[in-house]
Design a protein around this motif. Structure first.
Motif, PDB file in Angstrom:
ATOM      1  N   ALA A 115      32.593  42.067  34.274  1.00 27.37           N
ATOM      2  CA  ALA A 115      31.855  42.942  35.224  1.00 27.37           C
ATOM      3  C   ALA A 115      30.496  43.091  34.414  1.00 27.37           C
ATOM      4  O   ALA A 115      30.452  43.051  33.355  1.00 27.37           O
ATOM      5  N   ARG A 116      29.440  43.415  35.262  1.00 26.05           N
ATOM      6  CA  ARG A 116      28.188  43.330  34.682  1.00 26.05           C
ATOM      7  C   ARG A 116      27.202  44.374  35.163  1.00 26.05           C
ATOM      8  O   ARG A 116      27.339  44.842  36.209  1.00 26.05           O
ATOM      9  N   VAL A 117      26.311  44.922  34.257  1.00 30.71           N
ATOM     10  CA  VAL A 117      25.198  45.939  34.657  1.00 30.71           C
ATOM     11  C   VAL A 117      23.918  45.201  33.867  1.00 30.71           C
ATOM     12  O   VAL A 117      23.777  45.181  32.617  1.00 30.71           O
ATOM     13  N   GLY A 118      23.037  44.566  34.802  1.00 38.31           N
ATOM     14  CA  GLY A 118      21.647  44.005  34.050  1.00 38.31           C
ATOM     15  C   GLY A 118      22.525  43.012  33.137  1.00 38.31           C
ATOM     16  O   GLY A 118      23.220  42.070  33.451  1.00 38.31           O
ATOM     17  N   GLY A 119      21.727  42.872  31.864  1.00 43.17           N
ATOM     18  CA  GLY A 119      22.144  42.106  30.871  1.00 43.17           C
ATOM     19  C   GLY A 119      23.389  42.301  30.168  1.00 43.17           C
ATOM     20  O   GLY A 119      23.642  41.763  29.159  1.00 43.17           O
ATOM     21  N   ALA A 120      24.196  43.567  30.504  1.00 45.68           N
ATOM     22  CA  ALA A 120      25.330  43.919  29.658  1.00 45.68           C
ATOM     23  C   ALA A 120      26.543  43.459  30.598  1.00 45.68           C
ATOM     24  O   ALA A 120      26.394  43.823  31.863  1.00 45.68           O
ATOM     25  N   ALA A 136      20.020  42.959  27.768  1.00 45.72           N
ATOM     26  CA  ALA A 136      20.441  44.113  28.197  1.00 45.72           C
ATOM     27  C   ALA A 136      19.739  45.288  27.504  1.00 45.72           C
ATOM     28  O   ALA A 136      19.309  45.242  26.353  1.00 45.72           O
ATOM     29  N   THR A 137      19.555  46.340  28.405  1.00 45.89           N
ATOM     30  CA  THR A 137      18.814  47.799  27.902  1.00 45.89           C
ATOM     31  C   THR A 137      19.910  48.576  27.585  1.00 45.89           C
ATOM     32  O   THR A 137      21.105  48.505  27.988  1.00 45.89           O
ATOM     33  N   ALA A 138      19.562  49.635  26.617  1.00 44.69           N
ATOM     34  CA  ALA A 138      20.657  50.580  26.288  1.00 44.69           C
ATOM     35  C   ALA A 138      21.135  51.178  27.630  1.00 44.69           C
ATOM     36  O   ALA A 138      22.468  51.659  27.687  1.00 44.69           O
ATOM     37  N   ALA A 139      20.234  51.308  28.527  1.00 37.86           N
ATOM     38  CA  ALA A 139      20.740  51.999  29.873  1.00 37.86           C
ATOM     39  C   ALA A 139      21.678  51.052  30.673  1.00 37.86           C
ATOM     40  O   ALA A 139      22.659  51.679  31.143  1.00 37.86           O
ATOM     41  N   VAL A 167      23.142  57.120  20.822  1.00 38.62           N
ATOM     42  CA  VAL A 167      21.721  57.658  20.287  1.00 38.62           C
ATOM     43  C   VAL A 167      20.717  57.364  21.224  1.00 38.62           C
ATOM     44  O   VAL A 167      20.551  56.621  21.818  1.00 38.62           O
ATOM     45  N   GLY A 168      19.847  58.618  21.317  1.00 38.75           N
ATOM     46  CA  GLY A 168      18.795  58.453  21.889  1.00 38.75           C
ATOM     47  C   GLY A 168      18.918  58.911  23.343  1.00 38.75           C
ATOM     48  O   GLY A 168      17.836  58.751  24.221  1.00 38.75           O
ATOM     49  N   PHE A 169      19.962  59.223  23.865  1.00 42.79           N
ATOM     50  CA  PHE A 169      20.117  59.911  25.354  1.00 42.79           C
ATOM     51  C   PHE A 169      20.328  61.438  25.426  1.00 42.79           C
ATOM     52  O   PHE A 169      20.886  61.898  24.387  1.00 42.79           O
TER      53      PHE A 169
END
Ligand SMILES: Cc1cc2nc3c(=O)[nH]c(=O)nc-3n(C[C@H](O)[C@H](O)[C@H](O)COP(=O)(O)OP(=O)(O)OC[C@H]3O[C@@H](n4cnc5c(N)ncnc54)[C@H](O)[C@@H]3O)c2cc1C
Length: 175
Positions: A115-120, A136-139, A167-169
């Motif tokens: 399963a994928r979202v963007g580059g993740a 992939a971005t952190a998002a 971290v950072g959200f």
């Protein structure tokens, strides 16, 4: 430091069980030295204060035959190489194993490998690893984690809890 704060380990042993003593620094309190058994060690957590920094640690080990130790290390590494995507960019296990179950198995059973979202994407090798294909971005990673958590809950009724720290959200973005 992170291994101690998070009480890193495997299904059979945790680093906390090996700690003889620990030296930390805490703003306002200075240097603190404690015995390992004065700290509560839990599953991927410890009772270290959030602003406490680990400086030094003394670990206990038993003398053993160096060849036997090397053999054991190599066989564990070979097992891991076969079962985990160690040559790809990941942060290790994403979710904690729920009591008596395997997060990776639950993710696999929910049909989420790949399963994928963007580059993740969820690793095809191990369901509890999220691979960054380089873009992939952190998002992306967070959105995939939420999708996996929701799908596993639908499929098995189990709500997975992250093992990794976000971290950072903002609290709201963490969902
Ligand atoms: C491929 C792979 C496989 C892995 N396999 C396992 C496994 O089998 N078992 C397991 O438990 N983990 C596993 N991990 C995760 C691994 O334990 C952690 O990445 C590592 O132990 C974290 O240590 P670190 O020092 O890099 O901490 P970081 O990841 O940098 O930090 C982790 C947390 O500890 C805090 N921290 C870091 N340093 C200190 C310090 N000096 N004092 C106080 N707090 C500190 C950070 O603020 C953060 O909250 C794996 C990771 C990867 C990439």
């Amino acid at each position: 430091g992170g291994a101690l704060r998070m009480n890193a380990g495997t299904r059979t042993e945790w680093i906390g069980s090996r700690v003889v003593s620990l030296t930390t620094f805490q703003p306002g309190r200075g240097l603190l030295r404690r015995r390992g058994d004065e700290i509560a060690w839990g599953y991927r957590e410890s009772s270290l204060a959030p602003d406490e920094v680990v400086l030094e640690c003394e670990l206990a080990a038993e003398p053993a035959d160096p060849f036997a130790v090397r053999d054991k290390m190599e066989s564990i590494l070979a097992r891991r190489k076969a079962a985990q995507p160690l040559s790809e960019a990941t942060c290790g296990s994403v979710f904690k194993n729920p009591e008596g179950a395997s997060a990776g198995k639950l993710i696999e059973q929910a049909g989420l490998k790949g399963a994928r979202v963007g580059g993740a994407r969820v690793s095809e090798v191990h369901g509890n690893f999220i691979v960054n294909d380089g873009t992939a971005t952190a998002a992306d990673v967070l959105a995939l984690m939420k999708a996996v958590r929701d799908e596993v809950q639908k499929a098995s009724g189990v709500r997975l809890e992250p093992e990794v720290h976000l971290v950072g959200f903002s609290e709201r973005a963490r969902g």
